[in-house]
Design an enzyme around this catalytic site. Structure first.
Site, PDB file in Angstrom:
ATOM      1  N   ARG A  25      31.635  43.701  37.644  1.00 49.54           N
ATOM      2  CA  ARG A  25      32.378  43.760  35.914  1.00 49.54           C
ATOM      3  C   ARG A  25      33.869  43.979  35.737  1.00 49.54           C
ATOM      4  O   ARG A  25      34.261  44.865  36.759  1.00 49.54           O
ATOM      5  CB  ARG A  25      31.174  44.328  34.788  1.00 49.54           C
ATOM      6  CG  ARG A  25      29.794  44.085  35.212  1.00 49.54           C
ATOM      7  CD  ARG A  25      29.681  44.653  33.879  1.00 49.54           C
ATOM      8  NE  ARG A  25      28.028  44.699  34.312  1.00 49.54           N
ATOM      9  CZ  ARG A  25      27.584  43.926  33.284  1.00 49.54           C
ATOM     10  NH1 ARG A  25      28.320  42.990  32.722  1.00 49.54           N
ATOM     11  NH2 ARG A  25      25.932  43.176  33.239  1.00 49.54           N
ATOM     12  N   GLY A  26      34.621  43.164  35.294  1.00 47.73           N
ATOM     13  CA  GLY A  26      36.292  43.509  35.525  1.00 47.73           C
ATOM     14  C   GLY A  26      36.413  42.899  33.563  1.00 47.73           C
ATOM     15  O   GLY A  26      35.252  42.948  32.602  1.00 47.73           O
ATOM     16  N   GLY A  27      37.690  42.781  33.299  1.00 49.61           N
ATOM     17  CA  GLY A  27      38.477  42.564  31.867  1.00 49.61           C
ATOM     18  C   GLY A  27      38.397  42.458  31.756  1.00 49.61           C
ATOM     19  O   GLY A  27      37.956  41.522  30.591  1.00 49.61           O
ATOM     20  N   VAL A  31      30.601  38.447  37.008  1.00 51.24           N
ATOM     21  CA  VAL A  31      30.289  37.374  38.021  1.00 51.24           C
ATOM     22  C   VAL A  31      29.322  38.256  38.238  1.00 51.24           C
ATOM     23  O   VAL A  31      28.789  39.112  38.504  1.00 51.24           O
ATOM     24  CB  VAL A  31      31.403  37.745  38.813  1.00 51.24           C
ATOM     25  CG1 VAL A  31      31.017  36.935  40.275  1.00 51.24           C
ATOM     26  CG2 VAL A  31      32.634  37.528  39.344  1.00 51.24           C
ATOM     27  N   ASP A 139      48.108  33.529  39.548  1.00 54.51           N
ATOM     28  CA  ASP A 139      46.742  34.354  39.907  1.00 54.51           C
ATOM     29  C   ASP A 139      46.380  34.811  41.433  1.00 54.51           C
ATOM     30  O   ASP A 139      45.606  35.567  41.605  1.00 54.51           O
ATOM     31  CB  ASP A 139      45.907  34.791  38.451  1.00 54.51           C
ATOM     32  CG  ASP A 139      45.810  36.838  38.532  1.00 54.51           C
ATOM     33  OD1 ASP A 139      46.547  37.741  38.602  1.00 54.51           O
ATOM     34  OD2 ASP A 139      44.544  36.366  38.264  1.00 54.51           O
TER      35      ASP A 139
END
Length: 319
Positions: A25-27, A31, A139
């Site tokens: 989990r990310g901002g 996934v 990125d």
């Protein structure tokens, strides 16, 4: 466009997929690992936290999806199988499932010079392909370079990718990774392929050093500190040949025009011969006897009648 907090994003329903479980989990996204039922293949599903609530958001998502689709045929880019939108308007990407990222590798131990050089050449090749198609990644960082049992280098997450001829002002500093972003990104200059070259070289430096360039410790500096550090020299890396460090410094020049293109960077990395110790000579056992012909000779006595005939042909009298 609205955002759902990462921890609050429920397991989504994705047609044709089963067994979804959270991998990360990310901002920006969550996934999931899942199984593609039709072929029994394990995949990764990236579900973004944003909701597509306007035609502008939907157009941007389609642009990102097409950019990622253009790239996925490259051998050093993560394969994209499908895209879609959940019933509650979260966009998702169904992708190749990989074993890990180079961020994980960096945290365990830094890369050696030869491995970093070879990795850089492969990712530069992926960037050559994307730039030729008018797509910027924007990125590149250790977390977005993955590996699997079939490939040692896979560039992932074209989620910030934009077509080179478009200015996308909706992408802001909040969704960039400052540690690997070029100085012009902080000025909101129009992005070019030079931002990807900078980010790749900053990534290679970090993978060999164990932390991003110009970081004084493992703790992330403030944004102001980072922006003020662009004029500071980039230190050498103990144990890494100077010519490789100088090459990544070249790619991190503050002036975008002074950096090599992705194609030039690929060539420079591919052609770079590192000052590495020569391997020890192979052991060759000494001959047991002499170095002449060791084929055995078999001597058979010649009958008297044959001896007389043989020497007669040679004009020699048999004694």
């Amino acid at each position: 466009m609205t955002e759902t907090p990462p921890g609050a994003l429920p397991v989504p329903y994705v047609p044709g997929m089963s067994g979804l479980s959270v991998m990360a989990r990310g901002g920006y996204a969550t996934v999931f690992r899942a199984t593609q039922d039709s072929v029994g293949r394990e995949v990764a599903i990236k579900v973004e936290n944003r909701r597509l609530e306007s035609s502008r958001d939907q157009a941007r998502f389609l642009r990102e999806a097409r950019a990622a689709g253009r790239m996925s045929s490259h051998p050093y880019v993560v394969d994209l199988f499908d895209v879609g939108v959940t019933v509650d308007q979260h966009p998702y990407f169904i992708m190749e499932l990989c074993d890990g990222s180079y961020l994980d590798r960096m945290r365990r131990s830094p890369l050696g010079a030869a491995e970093a050089r070879d990795l850089g050449a492969k990712i530069a090749d992926a960037l050559v392909h994307s730039h030729a198609n008018g797509v910027l990644h924007r990125d590149v960082k250790p977390a977005n370079i993955l590996y699997s049992q079939f490939s040692s280098a896979l560039l992932a997450d074209f989620g910030l990718a934009v077509l080179g001829e478009m200015r996308d002002s909706s992408v802001t500093l909040e969704v960039l990774t400052p540690a690997y972003a070029a100085p012009e990104m902080f000025r909101h200059d129009e992005p070019t392929g030079a931002v990807d070259v900078y980010a790749l070289c900053a990534t290679l430096y970090a993978l060999m050093r164990g932390r991003p360039p110009r970081w004084e410790s493992d703790r992330s500096p403030s944004l102001i500190t980072l922006m003020n550090s662009f004029d500071a020299p980039i230190p050498d890396i103990p144990g890494v040949p100077r010519q490789l460090v100088d090459l990544v410094r070249h790619g991190m020049a503050n002036d975008p025009a002074a950096r090599p293109s992705a194609e030039e960077l690929r060539r420079l990395l591919t052609d770079l011969r590192l000052d590495e110790p020569a391997p020890p000579p192979s052991f060759v056992p000494p001959p047991r006897y002499n170095t002449g012909d060791e084929t055995p000779t078999v001597r058979t006595p010649m009958k008297p009648s044959m001896r007389k005939r043989f020497f007669g042909l040679l004009g020699i009298e048999d004694r």
